[in-house]
Structure formats: C-alpha cells, structure tokens
Design an enzyme around this catalytic site. Structure first.
Site, mmCIF file in Angstrom:
data_model
loop_
_atom_site.group_PDB
_atom_site.id
_atom_site.type_symbol
_atom_site.label_atom_id
_atom_site.label_comp_id
_atom_site.label_asym_id
_atom_site.label_seq_id
_atom_site.Cartn_x
_atom_site.Cartn_y
_atom_site.Cartn_z
ATOM 1 N N ARG A 160 0.831 -1.227 0.000
ATOM 2 C CA ARG A 160 0.000 0.000 0.000
ATOM 3 C C ARG A 160 0.860 1.271 0.000
ATOM 4 N NH1 ARG A 160 -1.945 -3.738 -1.059
ATOM 5 N NH2 ARG A 160 -3.755 -4.802 -0.195
ATOM 6 N N SER A 209 -10.264 0.019 3.425
ATOM 7 C CA SER A 209 -9.523 -0.198 4.676
ATOM 8 C C SER A 209 -9.095 1.120 5.288
ATOM 9 C CB SER A 209 -8.280 -1.042 4.410
ATOM 10 O OG SER A 209 -8.664 -2.324 4.006
ATOM 11 N N GLU A 280 -4.238 3.702 6.203
ATOM 12 C CA GLU A 280 -4.113 3.390 4.773
ATOM 13 C C GLU A 280 -4.788 4.502 3.970
ATOM 14 O OE1 GLU A 280 -4.722 -0.684 3.591
ATOM 15 O OE2 GLU A 280 -5.694 -0.071 1.723
HETATM 16 C C1 FAD Z 1 -15.603 -1.137 -0.660
HETATM 17 C C2 FAD Z 1 -14.127 -0.875 -0.859
HETATM 18 C C3 FAD Z 1 -13.245 -1.941 -0.946
HETATM 19 C C4 FAD Z 1 -11.885 -1.729 -1.123
HETATM 20 N N1 FAD Z 1 -11.041 -2.795 -1.207
HETATM 21 C C5 FAD Z 1 -9.726 -2.600 -1.403
HETATM 22 C C6 FAD Z 1 -8.827 -3.713 -1.525
HETATM 23 O O1 FAD Z 1 -9.207 -4.879 -1.466
HETATM 24 N N2 FAD Z 1 -7.517 -3.454 -1.726
HETATM 25 C C7 FAD Z 1 -7.026 -2.182 -1.796
HETATM 26 O O2 FAD Z 1 -5.821 -2.009 -1.991
HETATM 27 N N3 FAD Z 1 -7.851 -1.110 -1.697
HETATM 28 C C8 FAD Z 1 -9.177 -1.282 -1.499
HETATM 29 N N4 FAD Z 1 -10.013 -0.205 -1.385
HETATM 30 C C9 FAD Z 1 -9.440 1.153 -1.407
HETATM 31 C C10 FAD Z 1 -9.367 1.788 -2.806
HETATM 32 O O3 FAD Z 1 -10.350 1.250 -3.654
HETATM 33 C C11 FAD Z 1 -7.977 1.621 -3.416
HETATM 34 O O4 FAD Z 1 -6.971 2.190 -2.619
HETATM 35 C C12 FAD Z 1 -7.927 2.255 -4.818
HETATM 36 O O5 FAD Z 1 -6.750 1.879 -5.469
HETATM 37 C C13 FAD Z 1 -8.002 3.784 -4.762
HETATM 38 O O6 FAD Z 1 -8.147 4.221 -6.088
HETATM 39 P P1 FAD Z 1 -8.876 5.576 -6.442
HETATM 40 O O7 FAD Z 1 -8.690 5.791 -7.868
HETATM 41 O O8 FAD Z 1 -10.278 5.578 -5.930
HETATM 42 O O9 FAD Z 1 -7.983 6.610 -5.630
HETATM 43 P P2 FAD Z 1 -8.488 7.745 -4.649
HETATM 44 O O10 FAD Z 1 -9.160 7.122 -3.470
HETATM 45 O O11 FAD Z 1 -9.224 8.774 -5.405
HETATM 46 O O12 FAD Z 1 -7.089 8.344 -4.173
HETATM 47 C C14 FAD Z 1 -6.241 7.584 -3.339
HETATM 48 C C15 FAD Z 1 -4.831 8.215 -3.417
HETATM 49 O O13 FAD Z 1 -4.326 8.063 -4.733
HETATM 50 C C16 FAD Z 1 -4.044 9.333 -5.325
HETATM 51 N N5 FAD Z 1 -4.399 9.232 -6.745
HETATM 52 C C17 FAD Z 1 -5.581 8.861 -7.286
HETATM 53 N N6 FAD Z 1 -5.480 8.850 -8.623
HETATM 54 C C18 FAD Z 1 -4.222 9.215 -8.922
HETATM 55 C C19 FAD Z 1 -3.510 9.404 -10.151
HETATM 56 N N7 FAD Z 1 -4.054 9.210 -11.342
HETATM 57 N N8 FAD Z 1 -2.219 9.821 -10.076
HETATM 58 C C20 FAD Z 1 -1.609 10.024 -8.869
HETATM 59 N N9 FAD Z 1 -2.229 9.861 -7.685
HETATM 60 C C21 FAD Z 1 -3.517 9.467 -7.719
HETATM 61 C C22 FAD Z 1 -4.894 10.329 -4.539
HETATM 62 O O14 FAD Z 1 -4.369 11.631 -4.593
HETATM 63 C C23 FAD Z 1 -4.822 9.718 -3.140
HETATM 64 O O15 FAD Z 1 -3.595 10.037 -2.534
HETATM 65 C C24 FAD Z 1 -11.384 -0.400 -1.205
HETATM 66 C C25 FAD Z 1 -12.287 0.678 -1.131
HETATM 67 C C26 FAD Z 1 -13.642 0.457 -0.952
HETATM 68 C C27 FAD Z 1 -14.579 1.635 -0.887
#
Ligand code: FAD
Length: 293
Positions: A160, A209, A280
C-alpha cells in the site's frame, strides 16, 4: 480549460464527506492535463488527484488546491497483444472487463477494488496476495516539471505504498497480462466477489480499509474487533458491524467524525495490543490524527 470552483469533495469520494475544492479540473487529454498543471502553478495551488475517491478522506472545511480528475482519453482503455494500456482515470472495473473480453488474465484480483488504474499505482492497491506491482509494466507520471515513463521498480511499490510525490499525476498505466480463457476469468471473479461480499461491507458508503495491516499475525480488522469496536459510533460515522477495519457513513457523517473514530481505534489498539496502527486511507486538506509515534 474549464475550472469549476467550490465543488464539494463529498461528491467525489465514496464515503461521501469532504468540503469544497478551491478549484476542480477534469482534463480529457495529456495536453489538457498540462494546461491544468500550469494553471495550478500560476495560481500557486497544490495539486491533488482524485480517482474514484475510494480511499480518500477530505477535510470538512475543504481543500485549498486544484483537484484533478482524469476523464476522456485519460479514462480510456486499449488492449495490444498481452498489454493493457489504461488512462490513469480508467476504472478498475473497465480495465477488468476489457482484459476479460480480450482473454487476458492477471487482473482478476482487482475485481473488488473500486478505484482507478492511477489510484491503484499510488496506493499499490491489492487483494488476495496480489497487487499492482505484480501486473504493472510502467506508468506515465506527469507533473509541473514534465513527464516520464517509470517502471514498476522505479515507482518503488511496496505494501500500500508508492514512491510517487505530491503533485505527481499517473496519466497512463501499462499492465502486462497473460492469455487466459474468458470463462476461467469469469469464474475466478465470481468466486472473489462472493468471498468479498461475505466478509466486507460492499453496499455501504466507506473508503475501504482504514488502517494498513500491522506486521505480525493479526490484521487491523481482527485487532479492532477484539477491542470491541464493531458498531462503535461517533456522530454519523460507525465502525462497520461486518468488518472493524471499515468506517461506514451511517447518517450524514463528517470527515471529523471519521477522524475521531480513527483516533479512538488507534488509542484502543495501542492500549490493548501495543501497536501503533498506520492509516491506509489518504488524507486531503487539513486533517490529522491525534498521536503519531
Ligand atoms: C468497498 C471498498 C473496498 C476496497 N477494497 C480494497 C482492496 O481490497 N484493496 C485495496 O488495496 N484497496 C481497497 N479499497 C481502497 C481503494 O479502492 C484503493 O486504494 C484504490 O486503489 C483507490 O483508487 P482511487 O482511484 O479511488 O484513488 P483515490 O481514493 O481517489 O485516491 C487515493 C490516493 O491516490 C491518489 N491518486 C488517485 N489517482 C491518482 C492518479 N491518477 N495519479 C496520482 N495519484 C492518484 C490520490 O491523490 C490519493 O492520494 C477499497 C475501497 C472500498 C470503498
């Protein structure tokens, strides 16, 4: 380039909390992303990228930054041979569907991760013993200083964690996948989704998480459950009755409610297990936990 003002981040996060962004841009191409970054530089604004906001908690008072959401061709997906090239804003669901339709396996583990390709790089997202580092070939990283492709090793991915700095935007991601029959991919995905539904809240507003699993046998969820925290509520936010490492927006929660729950969870884990839980979830804007080791 169109810049929206004072858009509430509650609309851009899965937990549904967060105040207004000073500015919001939705670039649809690399040229428009360049414009957005120049705009931020000229206005003296920090840059914050939001994917699906699925691991993000934004301050209730808002964020004095240019928030960037990648759309258009920066949210598209193409397949070439065994390589899947996704815009940084492409959702994991679309990446997985395109891979499946092309008979390419390896990305199934992401079926229950509701984020984007770029957000997955930043978080090195993962599940079921696999993460982005297992399938990532390289990513195009763009910032005010220019753009460059970085390999998986150069991105410094670990549990992570990535070495991406603030203001660096993952605009494109190349995944290396492997041929796999579509039926097998479908079966694996159905199995993983069923496993997920039986252990985690999939139909509630959460940000995934809350804490990373600490080193050792016992995960953050188990630890917080043993602290008696399931259903613990502060304001409109509740620790999930299904999995104690999730916070649910039960009723008009604020980000401050979520932070208060996180502080309480960390206090109890410290007292009962002598463990300092590390968050996280990404914080955006002036948010802080009470006690840092
Ligand atoms: C129901 C649920 C289940 C989940 N299960 C998991 C799991 O099993 N495993 C897991 O690892 N995570 C899980 N997550 C967390 C999340 O989905 C992941 O961390 C996912 O990768 C975040 O992606 P996002 O595009 O939504 O990023 P965001 O939540 O929008 O952003 C997260 C971080 O990434 C940065 N970011 C986003 N896009 C970019 C980009 N293009 N360039 C640079 N930085 C960027 C943001 O600035 C921030 O710091 C879960 C979330 C939910 C709601």
């Amino acid at each position: 380039m169109n810049v929206e003002r004072d858009v509430p981040l509650a609309r851009l996060t899965t937990i549904g909390t967060g105040g207004p962004a000073a500015a919001l841009a939705r670039p649809r191409s690399l040229a428009e992303l360049g414009d957005a970054l120049r705009f931020a530089q000229n206005e003296g604004l920090d840059v914050v990228v939001v994917g699906l906001g699925s691991n993000l908690l934004a301050a209730d008072e808002g964020v004095d930054a240019l928030v960037i959401r990648l759309e258009g061709e920066l949210g598209g997906v193409e397949v070439e041979g065994t390589s899947l090239r996704a815009g940084g804003g492409a959702t994991n669901a679309v990446c997985l569907h395109r891979a499946r339709d092309a008979g390419l396996g390896g990305f199934e583990f992401a079926c229950a991760i509701p984020g984007t390709a770029g957000g997955g790089v930043k978080m090195n997202a993962g599940a079921y013993e696999r993460d982005w580092s297992d399938v990532l070939e390289r990513a195009l990283v763009v910032s005010a200083d220019g753009s460059a492709w970085r390999t998986e090793a150069e991105l410094d991915l670990s549990y992570r964690h990535s070495g991406l700095a603030a203001g660096e935007v993952v605009a494109q991601v190349e995944f290396r996948l492997e041929p796999r029959p579509t039926d097998e991919i479908k079966r694996t995905v159905a199995d993983l989704v069923a496993r997920r539904k039986s252990t985690q809240p999939t139909n509630k507003r959460t940000f995934g998480s809350v804490f990373k699993n600490p080193p050792g046998e016992i995960g953050a969820g188990r630890m917080l459950e043993e602290c008696g925290l399931k259903r613990h509520r502060i304001g409109g936010a509740t620790i999930s009755p299904m999995h104690a490492n999730f916070i649910e927006n039960a009723d008009r929660a604020t980000s401050a409610d979520c932070v208060a729950l996180m502080n309480e969870a960390r206090r109890r884990a410290r007292e009962q297990f002598g463990v300092e839980l590390e968050r996280e979830v990404a914080f955006v804007g002036p948010l802080e936990l009470e006690y840092q080791a």
